[in-house]
Scaffold this motif. Structure first.
Motif, mmCIF file in Angstrom:
data_model
loop_
_atom_site.group_PDB
_atom_site.id
_atom_site.type_symbol
_atom_site.label_atom_id
_atom_site.label_comp_id
_atom_site.label_asym_id
_atom_site.label_seq_id
_atom_site.Cartn_x
_atom_site.Cartn_y
_atom_site.Cartn_z
ATOM 1 N N SER A 51 83.516 38.434 -64.430
ATOM 2 C CA SER A 51 83.022 39.649 -63.768
ATOM 3 C C SER A 51 83.899 40.876 -63.986
ATOM 4 O O SER A 51 83.519 41.980 -63.636
ATOM 5 N N LEU A 100 73.713 41.781 -65.077
ATOM 6 C CA LEU A 100 73.826 41.009 -63.830
ATOM 7 C C LEU A 100 74.818 39.859 -63.985
ATOM 8 O O LEU A 100 75.285 39.299 -62.994
ATOM 9 N N GLY A 101 75.150 39.525 -65.227
ATOM 10 C CA GLY A 101 76.059 38.411 -65.497
ATOM 11 C C GLY A 101 77.380 38.879 -66.073
ATOM 12 O O GLY A 101 78.052 39.735 -65.494
ATOM 13 N N MET A 142 73.734 33.106 -64.247
ATOM 14 C CA MET A 142 73.109 34.421 -64.402
ATOM 15 C C MET A 142 73.081 34.863 -65.866
ATOM 16 O O MET A 142 72.225 35.638 -66.263
ATOM 17 N N SER A 145 69.754 34.122 -67.185
ATOM 18 C CA SER A 145 68.612 34.327 -66.296
ATOM 19 C C SER A 145 67.562 35.186 -67.002
ATOM 20 O O SER A 145 67.853 35.895 -67.966
ATOM 21 N N ASN A 147 66.033 37.932 -65.956
ATOM 22 C CA ASN A 147 66.306 39.370 -65.892
ATOM 23 C C ASN A 147 67.463 39.773 -66.809
ATOM 24 O O ASN A 147 67.419 40.832 -67.435
ATOM 25 N N GLU A 148 68.502 38.920 -66.891
ATOM 26 C CA GLU A 148 69.640 39.213 -67.763
ATOM 27 C C GLU A 148 69.177 39.325 -69.217
ATOM 28 O O GLU A 148 69.549 40.256 -69.934
ATOM 29 N N GLN A 603 72.254 45.912 -60.524
ATOM 30 C CA GLN A 603 73.078 45.311 -59.474
ATOM 31 C C GLN A 603 72.337 44.137 -58.856
ATOM 32 O O GLN A 603 71.121 44.190 -58.682
ATOM 33 N N GLN A 604 73.106 43.088 -58.488
ATOM 34 C CA GLN A 604 72.526 41.924 -57.814
ATOM 35 C C GLN A 604 71.901 42.360 -56.494
ATOM 36 O O GLN A 604 72.484 43.138 -55.756
ATOM 37 N N GLY A 605 70.707 41.842 -56.210
ATOM 38 C CA GLY A 605 70.081 42.131 -54.920
ATOM 39 C C GLY A 605 69.367 43.464 -54.854
ATOM 40 O O GLY A 605 68.733 43.795 -53.850
#
Length: 633
Positions: A51, A100-101, A142, A145, A147-148, A603-605
């Motif tokens: 991260s 996101l990852g 992620m 994923s 979306n990634e 961003q996550q969420g």
């Protein structure tokens, strides 16, 4: 072996231009070397924290042998986890990005030379690669994923092999005059409006406090060719630099935003230099012009049913504050005078363009009230569409007169480039300094006296000496101010007017370097056709970027004597192509630009980019970093 304490000074003394990437389980090692293979540096990138971006530069400067000894020791020290493996050869870091990852590293893996300016090579990208930083063991779920992967695919639609260019040793994001006069270098160059990977490189530049490992990418157009006139050869370069501020596609980016940034803002530079033997002072000339959307708050609804949607003019800025900011920025960039050439229609059966014409005139009149007479904006209305419909009118000849008027007011840049500026190493900026009167004058023992062309009694580029080939007699000359041209899209009509200006300037440029006796190129001369092809190609490239089709080149086609029916058929096809692109492709293209420039950061969420409203005209908002206000949805 030498250690570097001050990286910013270091990066001005030499530059790295070839790199090899290696990996162990815990780190990437990038080895960079200069062109002469005398200086080798090492960059370490952590692979264990998915991260965070952890980058460290070894402060030691190595020789080739010492560098390979170091790699051997790294390999031996990591044998238990697989040792050191070669990944790829590359030619610079484009930047780092996170969705996101994990973080990804963007690299140039193949390049090709496309031109040379004062001995400094300019390159295009022929292949790039996106490499995830963490090793497979620490990559989160992620990383793969849905979306990634969609974000990765979206970023890849920004094709780095199309219309991006860079140089290691020449500041290609700046005009020749700006380079020789202002002398900016290092980090500050990445903040300029024409560097498209400013956001992508921000992380590594903040870590290292230098720009040794990254390349600054300019987006737009670059073409260089050897041409001749009267048997004398010279090199012509045409550069278009597209602004990253308020960047995007035709119907999704129109007019101005609250910071005074306009859509489709492009700086065009035309450079002429003579071919001379090594070691001789070369004469070089450059002229800059600008295009950009009409700086008012206006928009057009993208429509799948209407090829020509209505123009919607917002009356929210009654004091024309954003328009004023735009022109203040132009003055800051180019100086005075600012000459505005407005090519839109004056009268229409159903008012569309003419609505903007009247409002633009009101805005200029309002702004000019607060300016001194010598600094007032010079506003020229010239309905190109009306003139093209008159058979007896030679549109290019009339535009040539407008161009000559503008050129006489702004002048252009001319100087002699000495051998130290032509070496294939980082340029020693600046070459000129401002004197007490605020005029540019030569630094050190430069061989010429300075003359401000914009205010001189002789015409732009006229020789003050008797012998036009006498290098020692010629004064340097500077451009002060700029011609800013617009139509509605700033594509088709604008490109014709920019060609007319380029042709008027070319006569003066060739005269200044002593290749012609009269500072004028006739419209029927072969060289005028050569230049037209340059501008036609540039126009098509810029139109594809912003509008989704090649430019409408009716005037150029007629000049070449192309069959009228064929021209009409081509124009109709391009209208359909542009309509299809605007209605069906632009939303995704805009999303990709927003991710590349960092105007949207996942961003996550939070909602994904494709779940938000369309990127139609807006004027303010919140974003992930300080320039996001210009581009958030």
């Amino acid at each position: 072996m030498a250690s570097s304490d001050n990286e910013e000074i270091d990066s001005r003394n030499y530059y790295l231009q070839k790199f090899r990437l290696y990996e162990t389980r815990s780190k990437f090692y990038m080895i960079g070397r200069d062109k002469s293979r005398t200086l080798w540096r090492v960059l370490k990138i952590d692979r264990l924290d998915p991260s965070e971006l952890n980058i460290r530069e070894d402060s030691t400067t190595y020789s080739e042998g010492e560098c390979y000894d170091l790699l051997k020791r790294i390999h031996e020290g990591n044998m238990s986890t697989g040792g050191l493996k070669f990944v790829t050869t590359c030619y610079g870091i484009v930047g780092f990005i996170k969705f996101l990852g994990p973080y990804y590293m963007l690299l140039i893996t193949k390049r090709r030379p496309i031109g040379v300016i004062c001995g400094h090579t300019v390159y295009a990208i022929t292949k790039s690669e996106m490499i995830p930083l963490p090793n497979s063991a620490v990559r989160s779920n992620m990383a793969n994923s849905k979306n990634e992967n969609r974000y990765k695919k979206l970023l890849c639609t920004v094709d780095l092999t199309k219309d991006f260019f860079f140089s290691y040793s020449y500041h290609v994001m700046c005009s020749l005059q700006k380079n020789l006069c202002e002398g900016e270098a290092g980090q500050v160059l990445y903040d300029t409006m024409f560097v498209w990977n400013e956001f992508l490189t921000r992380g590594i530049r903040n870590h290292l406090k230098n720009t040794l490992w990254t390349v600054a990418l300019v987006y737009g157009f670059f073409k260089q060719a050897k041409l001749s006139i009267s048997g004398k050869e010279f090199r012509l370069t045409l550069i278009a630099r597209r602004s990253r501020h308020y960047a995007g596609t035709r119907y999704l980016k129109r007019g101005v935003n609250e910071k005074g940034r306009v859509a489709n803002d492009v700086e065009t530079e035309q450079i002429v230099f003579e071919d001379v033997p090594e070691g001789c002072p070369a004469q070089v000339s450059s002229v800059v012009q600008n295009r950009g959307s009409i700086p008012l708050f206006w928009s057009q609804e993208t429509s799948r049913l209407n090829i020509k949607p209505d123009i919607i003019l917002s009356k929210k800025d009654l004091s024309y504050e954003a328009t004023r900011l735009h022109f203040e920025n132009l003055v800051k960039r180019y100086g005075n005078p600012i000459i505005i050439l407005n090519l839109i229609k004056t009268r229409e059966k159903k008012p569309r363009e003419s609505i903007l014409r009247a409002e633009f005139a009101n805005a200029i009149e309002f702004i000019n009230k607060d300016l001194s007479e010598e600094n007032r904006l010079k506003f020229l209305h010239w309905d190109l569409h009306k003139h093209t419909r008159r058979k007896a009118t030679n549109v290019l000849a009339l535009l040539g007169k407008v161009a000559a008027y503008a050129l006489n007011l702004t002048g252009f840049f001319y100087c002699q480039v000495t051998s130290e500026l032509r070496l294939d190493g980082p340029l020693e900026w600046p070459h000129f300094k401002k004197n007490d009167a605020g005029e540019w004058s030569p630094k050190n023992n430069y061989i010429c006296e300075v003359e401000d062309v914009g205010n001189s009694e002789i015409g732009p580029g006229e020789d003050s000496g008797d012998d036009k080939r006498n290098h020692m007699m010629k004064p340097a000359m500077f451009q002060k101010g700029v011609l800013r041209t617009n139509c509605i899209d700033c594509l088709d009509r604008t490109n014709v007017a920019q060609y007319a200006y380029g042709l008027a300037a070319l006569g003066h440029q060739l005269h200044s370097v002593g290749l012609v006796d009269i500072p004028k190129i006739d419209l029927d001369a072969p060289l005028a056709d050569d230049l037209m092809r340059f501008y036609e190609t540039m126009g098509d490239t810029l139109a594809l970027q912003y509008g989704g089709s090649a430019a409408h080149n009716k005037i150029f086609s007629e000049r070449r004597g192309q069959w009228k029916a064929a021209t009409q058929s081509q124009e109709f096809f391009r209208t359909l192509q542009r309509y299809y692109s605007n209605a069906y492709m632009d939303a995704e293209k805009q999303d990709a630009i927003n991710v590349f420039l960092g105007h949207f950061q996942p961003q996550q969420g939070k909602p994904a980019l494709w779940e938000l409203d369309s990127d139609q005209h807006y004027n303010a908002g919140t974003g992930a970093h300080n320039s996001a206000k210009e581009n958030t949805r």
